[in-house]
Design a protein around this motif. Structure first.
Motif, PDB file in Angstrom:
ATOM      1  N   GLN A  98       1.348  46.343 -26.104  1.00 29.00           N
ATOM      2  CA  GLN A  98       0.747  45.142 -26.697  1.00 29.00           C
ATOM      3  C   GLN A  98       1.449  43.884 -26.195  1.00 29.00           C
ATOM      4  O   GLN A  98       0.806  42.866 -25.899  1.00 29.00           O
ATOM      5  CB  GLN A  98       0.824  45.217 -28.218  1.00 29.00           C
ATOM      6  CG  GLN A  98       0.093  44.073 -28.918  1.00 29.00           C
ATOM      7  CD  GLN A  98       0.273  44.122 -30.415  1.00 29.00           C
ATOM      8  OE1 GLN A  98       1.365  44.412 -30.911  1.00 29.00           O
ATOM      9  NE2 GLN A  98      -0.794  43.853 -31.151  1.00 29.00           N
ATOM     10  N   GLN A  99       2.779  43.936 -26.073  1.00 24.12           N
ATOM     11  CA  GLN A  99       3.522  42.788 -25.569  1.00 24.12           C
ATOM     12  C   GLN A  99       3.148  42.476 -24.118  1.00 24.12           C
ATOM     13  O   GLN A  99       3.099  41.311 -23.713  1.00 24.12           O
ATOM     14  CB  GLN A  99       5.025  43.063 -25.671  1.00 24.12           C
ATOM     15  CG  GLN A  99       5.556  43.172 -27.086  1.00 24.12           C
ATOM     16  CD  GLN A  99       5.487  41.840 -27.829  1.00 24.12           C
ATOM     17  OE1 GLN A  99       4.639  41.629 -28.691  1.00 24.12           O
ATOM     18  NE2 GLN A  99       6.377  40.929 -27.476  1.00 24.12           N
ATOM     19  N   ALA A 100       2.879  43.518 -23.349  1.00 21.34           N
ATOM     20  CA  ALA A 100       2.539  43.330 -21.945  1.00 21.34           C
ATOM     21  C   ALA A 100       1.100  42.897 -21.742  1.00 21.34           C
ATOM     22  O   ALA A 100       0.748  42.403 -20.656  1.00 21.34           O
ATOM     23  CB  ALA A 100       2.792  44.626 -21.172  1.00 21.34           C
ATOM     24  N   GLN A 101       0.275  43.062 -22.757  1.00 20.67           N
ATOM     25  CA  GLN A 101      -1.155  42.844 -22.584  1.00 20.67           C
ATOM     26  C   GLN A 101      -1.502  41.388 -22.237  1.00 20.67           C
ATOM     27  O   GLN A 101      -2.393  41.132 -21.423  1.00 20.67           O
ATOM     28  CB  GLN A 101      -1.914  43.269 -23.847  1.00 20.67           C
ATOM     29  CG  GLN A 101      -3.417  43.050 -23.789  1.00 20.67           C
ATOM     30  CD  GLN A 101      -4.045  43.691 -22.570  1.00 20.67           C
ATOM     31  OE1 GLN A 101      -3.735  44.816 -22.224  1.00 20.67           O
ATOM     32  NE2 GLN A 101      -4.936  42.969 -21.902  1.00 20.67           N
ATOM     33  N   VAL A 102      -0.807  40.453 -22.838  1.00 22.09           N
ATOM     34  CA  VAL A 102      -1.105  39.043 -22.561  1.00 22.09           C
ATOM     35  C   VAL A 102      -0.913  38.753 -21.078  1.00 22.09           C
ATOM     36  O   VAL A 102      -1.770  38.138 -20.421  1.00 22.09           O
ATOM     37  CB  VAL A 102      -0.209  38.122 -23.411  1.00 22.09           C
ATOM     38  CG1 VAL A 102      -0.435  36.669 -23.018  1.00 22.09           C
ATOM     39  CG2 VAL A 102      -0.489  38.315 -24.889  1.00 22.09           C
ATOM     40  N   GLY A 103       0.201  39.236 -20.525  1.00 21.04           N
ATOM     41  CA  GLY A 103       0.462  39.025 -19.110  1.00 21.04           C
ATOM     42  C   GLY A 103      -0.529  39.754 -18.225  1.00 21.04           C
ATOM     43  O   GLY A 103      -0.942  39.234 -17.171  1.00 21.04           O
ATOM     44  N   MET A 104      -0.937  40.951 -18.635  1.00 22.39           N
ATOM     45  CA  MET A 104      -1.910  41.699 -17.849  1.00 22.39           C
ATOM     46  C   MET A 104      -3.253  40.991 -17.808  1.00 22.39           C
ATOM     47  O   MET A 104      -3.918  40.932 -16.765  1.00 22.39           O
ATOM     48  CB  MET A 104      -2.079  43.104 -18.428  1.00 22.39           C
ATOM     49  CG  MET A 104      -0.983  44.069 -18.040  1.00 22.39           C
ATOM     50  SD  MET A 104      -0.858  44.343 -16.255  1.00 22.39           S
ATOM     51  CE  MET A 104      -2.428  45.127 -15.920  1.00 22.39           C
ATOM     52  N   ALA A 105      -3.681  40.457 -18.934  1.00 21.04           N
ATOM     53  CA  ALA A 105      -4.973  39.764 -18.980  1.00 21.04           C
ATOM     54  C   ALA A 105      -4.969  38.524 -18.100  1.00 21.04           C
ATOM     55  O   ALA A 105      -6.005  38.139 -17.542  1.00 21.04           O
ATOM     56  CB  ALA A 105      -5.318  39.401 -20.416  1.00 21.04           C
ATOM     57  N   ASP A 106      -3.794  37.875 -17.974  1.00 24.04           N
ATOM     58  CA  ASP A 106      -3.678  36.661 -17.164  1.00 24.04           C
ATOM     59  C   ASP A 106      -3.382  36.952 -15.696  1.00 24.04           C
ATOM     60  O   ASP A 106      -3.460  36.048 -14.860  1.00 24.04           O
ATOM     61  CB  ASP A 106      -2.571  35.765 -17.724  1.00 24.04           C
ATOM     62  CG  ASP A 106      -2.955  35.130 -19.059  1.00 24.04           C
ATOM     63  OD1 ASP A 106      -4.173  35.064 -19.337  1.00 24.04           O
ATOM     64  OD2 ASP A 106      -2.047  34.732 -19.810  1.00 24.04           O
ATOM     65  N   LEU A 107      -3.030  38.208 -15.375  1.00 23.32           N
ATOM     66  CA  LEU A 107      -2.672  38.552 -14.000  1.00 23.32           C
ATOM     67  C   LEU A 107      -3.916  38.439 -13.114  1.00 23.32           C
ATOM     68  O   LEU A 107      -4.943  39.057 -13.403  1.00 23.32           O
ATOM     69  CB  LEU A 107      -2.126  39.983 -13.953  1.00 23.32           C
ATOM     70  CG  LEU A 107      -1.313  40.399 -12.734  1.00 23.32           C
ATOM     71  CD1 LEU A 107      -0.014  39.587 -12.651  1.00 23.32           C
ATOM     72  CD2 LEU A 107      -0.996  41.881 -12.802  1.00 23.32           C
ATOM     73  N   PRO A 108      -3.871  37.640 -12.061  1.00 25.59           N
ATOM     74  CA  PRO A 108      -5.056  37.492 -11.203  1.00 25.59           C
ATOM     75  C   PRO A 108      -5.528  38.839 -10.658  1.00 25.59           C
ATOM     76  O   PRO A 108      -4.723  39.745 -10.413  1.00 25.59           O
ATOM     77  CB  PRO A 108      -4.555  36.583 -10.073  1.00 25.59           C
ATOM     78  CG  PRO A 108      -3.386  35.856 -10.646  1.00 25.59           C
ATOM     79  CD  PRO A 108      -2.742  36.818 -11.601  1.00 25.59           C
ATOM     80  N   SER A 109      -6.819  38.946 -10.457  1.00 24.16           N
ATOM     81  CA  SER A 109      -7.380  40.225 -10.028  1.00 24.16           C
ATOM     82  C   SER A 109      -6.816  40.658  -8.682  1.00 24.16           C
ATOM     83  O   SER A 109      -6.616  41.858  -8.437  1.00 24.16           O
ATOM     84  CB  SER A 109      -8.902  40.147  -9.982  1.00 24.16           C
ATOM     85  OG  SER A 109      -9.331  39.161  -9.070  1.00 24.16           O
ATOM     86  N   PHE A 110      -6.518  39.711  -7.791  1.00 20.59           N
ATOM     87  CA  PHE A 110      -5.989  40.124  -6.494  1.00 20.59           C
ATOM     88  C   PHE A 110      -4.601  40.730  -6.645  1.00 20.59           C
ATOM     89  O   PHE A 110      -4.222  41.636  -5.880  1.00 20.59           O
ATOM     90  CB  PHE A 110      -5.990  38.949  -5.502  1.00 20.59           C
ATOM     91  CG  PHE A 110      -4.834  37.997  -5.630  1.00 20.59           C
ATOM     92  CD1 PHE A 110      -3.651  38.225  -4.944  1.00 20.59           C
ATOM     93  CD2 PHE A 110      -4.922  36.879  -6.445  1.00 20.59           C
ATOM     94  CE1 PHE A 110      -2.583  37.346  -5.047  1.00 20.59           C
ATOM     95  CE2 PHE A 110      -3.859  35.992  -6.561  1.00 20.59           C
ATOM     96  CZ  PHE A 110      -2.684  36.223  -5.860  1.00 20.59           C
ATOM     97  N   GLU A 111      -3.824  40.271  -7.619  1.00 18.79           N
ATOM     98  CA  GLU A 111      -2.499  40.856  -7.836  1.00 18.79           C
ATOM     99  C   GLU A 111      -2.617  42.257  -8.425  1.00 18.79           C
ATOM    100  O   GLU A 111      -1.853  43.165  -8.056  1.00 18.79           O
ATOM    101  CB  GLU A 111      -1.664  39.953  -8.744  1.00 18.79           C
ATOM    102  CG  GLU A 111      -1.265  38.633  -8.096  1.00 18.79           C
ATOM    103  CD  GLU A 111      -0.257  37.861  -8.921  1.00 18.79           C
ATOM    104  OE1 GLU A 111       0.466  38.487  -9.728  1.00 18.79           O
ATOM    105  OE2 GLU A 111      -0.187  36.621  -8.776  1.00 18.79           O
ATOM    106  N   ARG A 112      -3.561  42.453  -9.346  1.00 17.32           N
ATOM    107  CA  ARG A 112      -3.787  43.807  -9.867  1.00 17.32           C
ATOM    108  C   ARG A 112      -4.233  44.732  -8.735  1.00 17.32           C
ATOM    109  O   ARG A 112      -3.788  45.886  -8.655  1.00 17.32           O
ATOM    110  CB  ARG A 112      -4.833  43.768 -10.983  1.00 17.32           C
ATOM    111  CG  ARG A 112      -4.443  42.896 -12.170  1.00 17.32           C
ATOM    112  CD  ARG A 112      -5.256  43.202 -13.402  1.00 17.32           C
ATOM    113  NE  ARG A 112      -6.690  43.021 -13.221  1.00 17.32           N
ATOM    114  CZ  ARG A 112      -7.354  41.892 -13.446  1.00 17.32           C
ATOM    115  NH1 ARG A 112      -6.693  40.801 -13.846  1.00 17.32           N
ATOM    116  NH2 ARG A 112      -8.654  41.812 -13.283  1.00 17.32           N
ATOM    117  N   ALA A 113      -5.093  44.222  -7.864  1.00 20.24           N
ATOM    118  CA  ALA A 113      -5.558  45.018  -6.730  1.00 20.24           C
ATOM    119  C   ALA A 113      -4.405  45.381  -5.800  1.00 20.24           C
ATOM    120  O   ALA A 113      -4.307  46.524  -5.320  1.00 20.24           O
ATOM    121  CB  ALA A 113      -6.637  44.254  -5.965  1.00 20.24           C
ATOM    122  N   GLU A 114      -3.526  44.441  -5.539  1.00 26.39           N
ATOM    123  CA  GLU A 114      -2.402  44.708  -4.641  1.00 26.39           C
ATOM    124  C   GLU A 114      -1.441  45.736  -5.228  1.00 26.39           C
ATOM    125  O   GLU A 114      -0.884  46.567  -4.501  1.00 26.39           O
ATOM    126  CB  GLU A 114      -1.671  43.400  -4.323  1.00 26.39           C
ATOM    127  CG  GLU A 114      -2.471  42.479  -3.405  1.00 26.39           C
ATOM    128  CD  GLU A 114      -1.800  41.133  -3.178  1.00 26.39           C
ATOM    129  OE1 GLU A 114      -0.799  40.842  -3.881  1.00 26.39           O
ATOM    130  OE2 GLU A 114      -2.270  40.371  -2.315  1.00 26.39           O
TER     131      GLU A 114
END
Length: 473
Positions: A48-64
């Motif tokens: 839950q604590q990490a979720q805020v950062g995950m939601a804001d993480l740009p899609s290209f960074e998640r892809a990388e």
């Protein structure tokens, strides 16, 4: 080797540990941490604590990040395959194939991370909607609980973790008790790839204890589960308003029509029936063969099956190794003996040795027998005959399951009839029901579950659709 729990981006000691044994030779592989309820709550909190950062993480960074994980798997392909072979007793060549599929699954997830999108909505299509611009966006659900089985300990984890991360969610992963090492390896890869701490947590131990916490905690927004119908039903009935995806297995069937060149398809069918000891949700369990080719089919099928080699999963030539537990060997033995006692004919196998249940072929099995109507999840297949094609479809549909079915036929009309009338989630025409590539929608009907996997489709399950409307006039 001792494996602690992976929570908040680091290993944490457990209060107790269990011995993990190789299913083939019962050699101790590791001591695995047993999560308490407090440990699971800690993992949920970290997610839950990490979720805020995950939601804001740009899609290209998640892809990388996902691309890096795929590359780590490529670099360590042989190490990962041997890990699967040791903890799951999966023959090494099948384990390598699983690693290759896992690489593709994370690759597909990286692609989907870059193309999550909504659409414009023509508001002026209804009176009163004029002067408005509207569009939809997809947003992550939040914390997702993923519960995975032993039979594909890397690729089925990837089918849950991959789309969850692609969509910007955080995850609490509960892998099967027999195959936790693969899950910990994947967690380490994500950490190395730069995934924010807490976005992926791995808790091992009692399925019921961990599962109950995940099902009841309101911070969990979705549960994605692969396993037994009994557990799936429990999750569905006790998860409240959580979103739920369930893949609950099957007793997959294949129809072989008159006129098919059986010598061309039998090697493929043998693979679909006995790969990884039949411990595959879409493993062929029931074969219905037209009466004109039945005897020849059975003879050739037995002959081809006899070519399979049993033994140590780490040996290159092994096709069949130990089942996941000795208890499953005993259960399978009992089911086969029951079928024979009730009129089925045993054509091959029927026994076991050192945890290996020999590839078993039965014919003329009553539909009420467990080896027909339940999921045997073992190297056991039965072959029955049919005269009329509609009769074959009825026999396939005479099941509480409906994951995938296959048909071999030269008649396009029969193929289309099967496509229309078979009560399953996927119809494989001129292919075995065990066929799956990792980008296709995958899931069943009836007691085979609800929802769909396959990365694009799983991302849709793991996101919420939001409508945004502007009044422009």
């Amino acid at each position: 080797m001792k494996k602690d729990l992976w929570i908040g981006g680091e290993y944490r000691n457990a209060s107790s540990y269990m011995k993990l044994k190789n299913p083939f030779n019962l050699e101790v592989l590791a001591e695995i941490g047993m999560a308490t309820s407090e440990d699971v709550l800690s993992a949920i909190h970290a997610a839950q604590q990490a979720q805020v950062g995950m939601a804001d993480l740009p899609s290209f960074e998640r892809a990388e990040i996902l691309e890096k994980v795929a590359q780590f798997l490529k670099d360590d392909r042989e190490e990962c395959a041997r890990l699967i072979a040791m903890e799951a007793a999966k023959p090494l060549k099948a384990a390598r194939a699983e690693v290759d599929r896992t690489i593709m699954t994370y690759t597909f997830a990286s692609h989907e991370a870059r193309r999550i999108h909504g659409e414009t909505v023509p508001m002026d299509g209804a009176p009163g909607g004029q002067g408005r611009l509207a569009f939809t966006v997809r947003e992550p659900l939040g914390v997702i609980a993923a519960i995975t089985p032993f039979n594909f300990p890397m690729n089925l984890v990837a089918h849950k973790v991959g789309p969850a991360i692609a969509a910007g969610n955080s995850v609490v992963l509960k892998p099967a008790s027999q195959t936790p090492l693969s899950a910990y390896k994947i967690a380490e890869y994500f950490h190395r790839a730069g995934l924010p701490a807490g976005a992926l947590n791995v808790v091992t131990g009692s399925g019921s204890k961990i599962g109950d916490v995940l099902v009841k905690d309101d911070r969990i927004k979705m549960i994605t589960f692969t396993g037994s119908p009994e557990v799936g039903r429990y999750i569905r009935e006790n998860s409240g308003l959580k979103r739920v995806t369930l893949e609950l297995g099957s007793n997959s069937a294949l129809i072989v029509d008159d006129g098919v060149l059986i010598h061309q398809v039998i090697p493929r069918i043998v693979t679909g029936a006995f790969a990884y000891q039949g411990q595959v949700c879409i493993s062929i369990q029931r074969i219905f063969v037209h009466e004109n080719i039945f005897d020849s089919f059975v003879d050739q099928f037995v002959s081809e099956t006899q070519k399979l080699k049993t033994g140590n999963p780490l040996e290159e030539e092994t096709d069949i190794s130990a089942m996941i537990t000795r208890g499953d060997v005993q259960r399978t033995q009992e089911w086969v003996e029951e079928a024979v006692n009730n009129g089925a004919q045993l054509k091959l196998g029927g026994g076991s040795e050192e945890g290996i249940f020999k590839p078993t072929i039965l014919v003329n099995v009553p539909s009420s027998e467990k080896v027909s109507c339940e999921e045997v999840f073992a190297p056991v297949v039965h072959i029955n005959t049919f005269r009329d094609f509609s009769e074959a479809i009825d026999q396939v549909n005479d099941s509480k399951y409906g994951l995938q079915a296959g048909i071999f036929t030269n008649d396009i009309h029969k193929a289309l009839q099967a496509a229309r009338k078979l009560q399953v989630g996927g119809v494989m025409i001129n292919e075995i029901p065990t066929f799956r590539v990792d980008q296709m929608p995958y899931g069943g009907v009836k007691m085979s579950g609800m929802g769909r996997e396959g990365i694009k489709y799983a991302v849709e399950e793991m996101t919420e659709l939001k409508l945004i409307s502007f009044k422009t006039e």
